[in-house]
Write a protein that holds these residues in place. Structure first.
Motif, PDB file in Angstrom:
ATOM      1  N   ILE A 101     -29.241  79.986  57.370  1.00  0.00           N
ATOM      2  CA  ILE A 101     -28.889  78.917  56.438  1.00  0.00           C
ATOM      3  C   ILE A 101     -28.315  77.745  57.230  1.00  0.00           C
ATOM      4  CG2 ILE A 101     -27.312  78.273  54.563  1.00  0.00           C
ATOM      5  CD1 ILE A 101     -27.420  81.222  53.670  1.00  0.00           C
ATOM      6  N   GLY A 122     -25.679  75.150  57.253  1.00  0.00           N
ATOM      7  CA  GLY A 122     -24.427  74.815  56.596  1.00  0.00           C
ATOM      8  C   GLY A 122     -23.996  73.410  56.957  1.00  0.00           C
ATOM      9  N   GLU A 175     -20.433  75.722  46.905  1.00  0.00           N
ATOM     10  CA  GLU A 175     -21.390  74.728  47.401  1.00  0.00           C
ATOM     11  C   GLU A 175     -22.706  74.749  46.624  1.00  0.00           C
ATOM     12  OE1 GLU A 175     -21.849  74.691  51.621  1.00  0.00           O
ATOM     13  OE2 GLU A 175     -19.727  75.097  51.995  1.00  0.00           O
ATOM     14  N   ALA A 213     -26.642  74.581  46.987  1.00  0.00           N
ATOM     15  CA  ALA A 213     -27.640  74.884  48.002  1.00  0.00           C
ATOM     16  C   ALA A 213     -28.976  74.258  47.608  1.00  0.00           C
ATOM     17  CB  ALA A 213     -27.808  76.390  48.164  1.00  0.00           C
ATOM     18  N   VAL A 216     -24.115  78.646  46.336  1.00  0.00           N
ATOM     19  CA  VAL A 216     -23.688  79.457  47.471  1.00  0.00           C
ATOM     20  C   VAL A 216     -22.168  79.381  47.588  1.00  0.00           C
ATOM     21  CG1 VAL A 216     -23.627  79.559  50.005  1.00  0.00           C
ATOM     22  CG2 VAL A 216     -25.804  79.396  48.827  1.00  0.00           C
ATOM     23  N   ASP A 223     -19.591  79.716  50.479  1.00  0.00           N
ATOM     24  CA  ASP A 223     -19.504  79.764  51.943  1.00  0.00           C
ATOM     25  C   ASP A 223     -18.154  80.371  52.322  1.00  0.00           C
ATOM     26  OD1 ASP A 223     -19.501  79.336  54.661  1.00  0.00           O
ATOM     27  OD2 ASP A 223     -19.275  77.162  54.538  1.00  0.00           O
ATOM     28  N   ALA A 225     -22.188  84.834  52.533  1.00  0.00           N
ATOM     29  CA  ALA A 225     -22.948  83.812  51.796  1.00  0.00           C
ATOM     30  C   ALA A 225     -23.444  84.361  50.467  1.00  0.00           C
ATOM     31  CB  ALA A 225     -24.113  83.280  52.624  1.00  0.00           C
ATOM     32  N   MET A 284     -25.003  84.261  46.998  1.00  0.00           N
ATOM     33  CA  MET A 284     -25.986  83.270  46.560  1.00  0.00           C
ATOM     34  C   MET A 284     -26.555  83.676  45.215  1.00  0.00           C
ATOM     35  SD  MET A 284     -29.512  82.129  48.483  1.00  0.00           S
ATOM     36  CE  MET A 284     -30.590  80.877  47.791  1.00  0.00           C
ATOM     37  N   ALA A 325     -26.903  74.641  52.676  1.00  0.00           N
ATOM     38  CA  ALA A 325     -25.660  74.695  51.910  1.00  0.00           C
ATOM     39  C   ALA A 325     -24.923  73.391  52.168  1.00  0.00           C
ATOM     40  CB  ALA A 325     -24.822  75.902  52.327  1.00  0.00           C
ATOM     41  N   THR A 326     -24.742  72.579  51.133  1.00  0.00           N
ATOM     42  CA  THR A 326     -24.470  71.152  51.303  1.00  0.00           C
ATOM     43  C   THR A 326     -23.003  70.781  51.468  1.00  0.00           C
ATOM     44  OG1 THR A 326     -24.454  70.825  48.904  1.00  0.00           O
ATOM     45  CG2 THR A 326     -26.568  70.542  50.047  1.00  0.00           C
ATOM     46  N   THR A 355     -18.543  71.718  50.825  1.00  0.00           N
ATOM     47  CA  THR A 355     -17.615  72.071  49.757  1.00  0.00           C
ATOM     48  C   THR A 355     -16.604  70.959  49.502  1.00  0.00           C
ATOM     49  OG1 THR A 355     -16.272  73.912  48.935  1.00  0.00           O
ATOM     50  CG2 THR A 355     -15.762  73.145  51.158  1.00  0.00           C
TER      51      THR A 355
END
Length: 303
Positions: free
Chosen positions: A91, A93, A151, A153, A178, A180, A202, A204, A263-264, A266
């Protein structure tokens, strides 16, 4: 369309389904019953691209509430797994991607207080991924600072290589949620992969919502609770680097392929940023929610 990977019982194979009117519809079985060839796994379905989404959506609409025998089960009667139980690659992150999280990290984690000029990228191995209700593993011999991060995703649908920002969202298949997890005391010389890459770090799910149902991923509320107490609440509008920017940036040097997960980042409210700092321990329960996608719940267990 909300896509899931599910198992009918503990010994059954994992299969691709779609949530429809409180049921999980097996897309491969529905296709076989209606003369359409569709795969039984999420990654194979993602590989087929937007045409498969359109075909499956039409199949579901045509069936309405009358599904052929054996193709639909009540949602309560199946076990949902992570939508992509075993990603093909790590992934991607993204760290420090909300302004207030940059500030709280600088106070407690020795990161820079300056806003990043480029996305901060790390990775989480495929073995970090767990599905809904599965336990997060707490190894007290390794960490005494296990932390949470909710987060959005983004799941890549078509190969992206050096794509322009204005074209980037066309390469996104869909979105998921997700958590994290991070062992804050396991960072090594500034490297994060061991801190964030341990088994079960992770969670999900519970599904992937296809991109046609989320035309703007920067409008979604997200939140996280520990033992029922709210710890994080924000909106993806406050991301420093938006989803299209992340796809463009990563693809400038690393080819993104179907099934890849970003995963964009937090928002603020993580345990490390609190006074006093807070961590999760065996017996705790973490819940997270993302607007339009759903909710996850995970017990923390001792290993």
């Amino acid at each position: 369309m909300k896509l899931v990977t599910y198992r009918r019982h503990i010994e059954a194979a994992a299969r691709l389904g779609a949530i429809w009117d409180g049921r999980v519809v097996d897309l491969a079985k529905l296709g076989a019953a209606t003369g359409v060839d569709l795969p039984s796994t999420m990654l194979e379905f993602i590989d087929l691209g937007a045409d498969a989404v359109a075909v499956a959506s039409q199949m579901l609409a045509d069936a309405g509430e009358r599904f052929p025998l054996g193709t639909a089960l009540p949602l309560a009667d199946v076990k949902l797994l992570a939508p992509i139980p075993r990603p093909r690659k790590n992934i991607f992150g993204i760290g420090l991607n909300y302004t207030e999280h940059v500030a709280e990290s600088a106070q407690s984690l020795d990161t820079s207080p300056e806003l990043p000029r480029q996305p901060v990228i790390f990775s989480k191995p495929p073995t970090t991924v767990i599905g809904p209700d599965e336990p997060i593993r707490h190894d007290g011999a390794i960490t005494q600072q296990l932390d949470w991060e909710v987060e959005l995703a983004a799941i890549i649908g078509t190969t992206a290589k050096r794509v322009a920002r204005e074209d980037a969202l066309a390469h996104v298949f869909g979105y998921s949620l997700v958590i994290d997890m991070s062992a804050r005391d396991n960072r090594r010389a500034g490297q994060w992969i061991y801190s964030k890459g341990q088994d079960s770090y992770a969670p999900m799910g519970p599904c992937i919502v296809t991109a046609d149902e989320i035309p703007d991923p920067q409008t979604l509320d997200l939140a996280l609770w520990v033992n029922g107490v709210e710890k994080q609440r924000s909106n993806t509008a406050y991301m420093l680097f938006k989803v299209d920017e992340l796809v463009a940036d990563i693809s400038a040097g690393i080819t993104l392929e179907p099934g890849d997960i970003i995963a964009t980042g937090t928002p603020a409210g993580v345990g490390a940023g609190r006074t006093p700092q807070e961590w999760v321990w065996p017996g705790d329960v973490i819940e997270a929610e993302l607007q339009g996608i759903g909710r996850l719940r995970h017990p923390v267990i001792k290993v």
